[in-house]
Design a protein around this motif. Structure first.
Motif, PDB file in Angstrom:
ATOM      1  N   UNK A 205      92.229  23.903   8.571  1.00  0.00           N
ATOM      2  CA  UNK A 205      93.053  22.743   8.932  1.00  0.00           C
ATOM      3  C   UNK A 205      93.590  22.033   7.703  1.00  0.00           C
ATOM      4  N   UNK A 206      94.111  20.831   7.909  1.00  0.00           N
ATOM      5  CA  UNK A 206      94.650  20.031   6.806  1.00  0.00           C
ATOM      6  C   UNK A 206      93.524  19.282   6.108  1.00  0.00           C
ATOM      7  N   UNK A 207      93.460  19.409   4.795  1.00  0.00           N
ATOM      8  CA  UNK A 207      92.335  18.861   4.050  1.00  0.00           C
ATOM      9  C   UNK A 207      92.779  17.874   2.972  1.00  0.00           C
ATOM     10  N   UNK A 208      91.912  16.918   2.725  1.00  0.00           N
ATOM     11  CA  UNK A 208      92.029  16.030   1.572  1.00  0.00           C
ATOM     12  C   UNK A 208      91.282  16.624   0.389  1.00  0.00           C
ATOM     13  N   UNK A 209      90.129  17.245   0.651  1.00  0.00           N
ATOM     14  CA  UNK A 209      89.335  17.862  -0.404  1.00  0.00           C
ATOM     15  C   UNK A 209      88.382  18.879   0.192  1.00  0.00           C
ATOM     16  N   UNK A 210      87.907  19.794  -0.668  1.00  0.00           N
ATOM     17  CA  UNK A 210      86.931  20.795  -0.251  1.00  0.00           C
ATOM     18  C   UNK A 210      85.988  21.064  -1.415  1.00  0.00           C
ATOM     19  N   UNK A 211      84.717  21.273  -1.103  1.00  0.00           N
ATOM     20  CA  UNK A 211      83.696  21.678  -2.067  1.00  0.00           C
ATOM     21  C   UNK A 211      82.929  22.844  -1.452  1.00  0.00           C
ATOM     22  N   UNK A 212      82.519  23.780  -2.290  1.00  0.00           N
ATOM     23  CA  UNK A 212      81.716  24.908  -1.810  1.00  0.00           C
ATOM     24  C   UNK A 212      80.512  25.101  -2.719  1.00  0.00           C
ATOM     25  N   UNK A 213      79.395  25.501  -2.117  1.00  0.00           N
ATOM     26  CA  UNK A 213      78.197  25.783  -2.900  1.00  0.00           C
ATOM     27  C   UNK A 213      77.318  26.747  -2.119  1.00  0.00           C
ATOM     28  N   UNK A 214      76.428  27.428  -2.819  1.00  0.00           N
ATOM     29  CA  UNK A 214      75.442  28.285  -2.174  1.00  0.00           C
ATOM     30  C   UNK A 214      74.138  27.509  -2.036  1.00  0.00           C
ATOM     31  N   UNK A 215      73.518  27.614  -0.871  1.00  0.00           N
ATOM     32  CA  UNK A 215      72.238  26.966  -0.651  1.00  0.00           C
ATOM     33  C   UNK A 215      71.099  27.859  -1.073  1.00  0.00           C
ATOM     34  N   UNK A 216      69.913  27.299  -1.264  1.00  0.00           N
ATOM     35  CA  UNK A 216      68.737  28.114  -1.610  1.00  0.00           C
ATOM     36  C   UNK A 216      68.367  29.105  -0.509  1.00  0.00           C
ATOM     37  N   UNK A 217      68.901  28.901   0.703  1.00  0.00           N
ATOM     38  CA  UNK A 217      68.659  29.824   1.806  1.00  0.00           C
ATOM     39  C   UNK A 217      69.616  31.015   1.772  1.00  0.00           C
ATOM     40  N   UNK A 218      70.525  31.050   0.786  1.00  0.00           N
ATOM     41  CA  UNK A 218      71.450  32.173   0.657  1.00  0.00           C
ATOM     42  C   UNK A 218      72.754  32.010   1.408  1.00  0.00           C
ATOM     43  N   UNK A 219      72.932  30.925   2.122  1.00  0.00           N
ATOM     44  CA  UNK A 219      74.157  30.729   2.884  1.00  0.00           C
ATOM     45  C   UNK A 219      75.207  29.963   2.082  1.00  0.00           C
ATOM     46  N   UNK A 220      76.454  30.050   2.550  1.00  0.00           N
ATOM     47  CA  UNK A 220      77.570  29.370   1.923  1.00  0.00           C
ATOM     48  C   UNK A 220      77.802  28.042   2.638  1.00  0.00           C
TER      49      UNK A 220
END
Length: 390
Positions: A205-220
């Motif tokens: 969708x339409x975004x103002x901002x986005x951040x991505x990281x990997x968790x200690x559980x291995x998921x995104x």
């Protein structure tokens, strides 16, 4: 004469207790190890290496400090255009910095080993590009006209483009996850393999901002803030299976100011929004607790050893919160500007509390247990939390 000597003794005692130069204090909760007030306004988050180097992006230059003692080691201007608006990437000791038109590789001492410039210069954004490691041992450069895959020795491998800006990227051994989009045209998240082939795709969708990281559980984990907040939009934290892109769970908040998320060892994540600190279970995305904190704006630093959290506010305060969601202490960072002897013999100490300096970037818990802070006016600080609960 006796009164004069008495005042001298009082002055000596005060000078022994208070810092002789202008500085910042968190007394009685913590002790500052060092501070640096002449850094300049940061334009991206700092990067701290395992070897104790602190890289600070300030406009179009990089300033390097020793995080142990705060000593400035070097600074240099970028050889690329634009301000640095993304943190520097450090991979096996090698440093990568990006501008609006390319990427440069540097040694830890700041010397440039190579420069890759995109021709013609990409149009469409004044923000610097993004950089990530990823599959195939490649370096991935995202700029306004696409994603470039480069070998660590600079050789070009391939380019991906959907004719939209690359706004975020993160990678692992299997894929590079890249978000592209443009205002009023929507944003998309793709997983690409080491050859640039698409593994999966999701619309955001339409975004103002986005951040991505990997968790200690291995998921995104994908954290998005909507371009416009209305009855049909909200900020979201999405936990995705990184191999398929399928959503495991989503947590929504009717705001547009979600911070980055931080993780504790016990399947817990933390973030701030809406003047609150939130805690979620990473297994299913359910809310554990939320704690109102006046003017809190930064992300959260996690100290697993002490079971404490730290966050900053827009009015220059630091909050210390337990893992259970209880406020342990809060403290406005006092700025002391020295001491003067009044003409009548008294001691005048200016605490400078009217000079509020926001802490919008998340504090960082260092390997030695101390806490690193950076303020919006470009002050760097390192302190130790000494407070012991009774």
């Amino acid at each position: 004469m006796r009164f004069f000597f008495f005042n001298l003794i009082v002055l000596w005692l005060v000078m022994a207790i208070w810092p002789a130069e202008a500085g910042y204090t968190v007394y009685p909760y913590g002790q500052f190890k060092w501070k640096e007030e002449k850094v300049g306004k940061l334009t991206a988050d700092v990067t701290i290496t395992d070897t104790g180097l602190l890289y600070c992006p300030v406009g179009n230059k990089i300033v390097c400090y020793d995080v142990t003692n705060g000593c400035k080691l070097w600074e240099r201007k970028m050889d690329l255009g634009g301000k640095i608006t993304e943190p520097l990437l450090v991979d096996n000791g090698t440093v990568y910095a990006v501008g609006t038109d390319g990427i440069q590789q540097m040694k830890p001492n700041g010397s440039v080993t190579w420069l890759y410039r995109v021709y013609p210069k990409p149009k469409g954004t004044k923000s610097s590009g993004v950089v990530a490691t990823g599959p195939g041992g490649l370096i991935y450069l995202g700029v306004a006209d696409g994603l470039y895959a480069l070998e660590p020795r600079k050789n070009f491998k391939w380019r991906f483009s959907d004719e939209k800006n690359v706004v975020a990227a993160i990678g692992d051994r299997e894929a590079v996850y890249v978000c592209t989009g443009a205002k009023n045209e929507g944003y998309s998240l793709r997983a690409l393999d080491h050859k640039g082939e698409r593994l999966w795709h999701r619309g955001l969708g339409d975004l103002k901002s986005i951040q991505m990281t990997f968790g200690p559980d291995g998921h995104l984990y994908v954290i998005t803030n909507p371009a416009r907040l209305d009855r049909n939009t909200s900020a979201k934290i999405q936990c995705l299976d990184r191999s398929t892109g399928k959503e495991r769970w989503v947590y929504s908040v009717k705001v547009d100011d979600l911070t980055k998320v931080s993780f504790a060892k016990d399947d817990i994540l933390f973030f701030c929004s809406k003047q609150k600190l939130f805690s979620l279970n990473t297994k299913d995305g359910t809310l554990r607790w939320d704690l109102p904190l006046l003017n809190v704006v930064s992300g959260v630093a996690v100290d697993d050893g002490k079971q404490r959290l730290y966050a900053g506010s827009s009015d220059g305060r630091i909050f210390c919160v337990s893992f259970a969601g209880r406020l342990i202490w809060e403290k406005e960072i006092d700025k002391t500007t020295g001491q003067t002897l009044h003409k009548d013999g008294g001691i005048m100490v200016d605490t400078g509390k009217d000079e509020k300096d926001a802490v919008t970037r998340a504090p960082i818990v260092l390997k030695d247990g101390s806490i690193f802070l950076s303020t919006d006016k470009g002050v760097l600080m390192k302190f130790v939390d000494l407070y012991k609960e009774r």
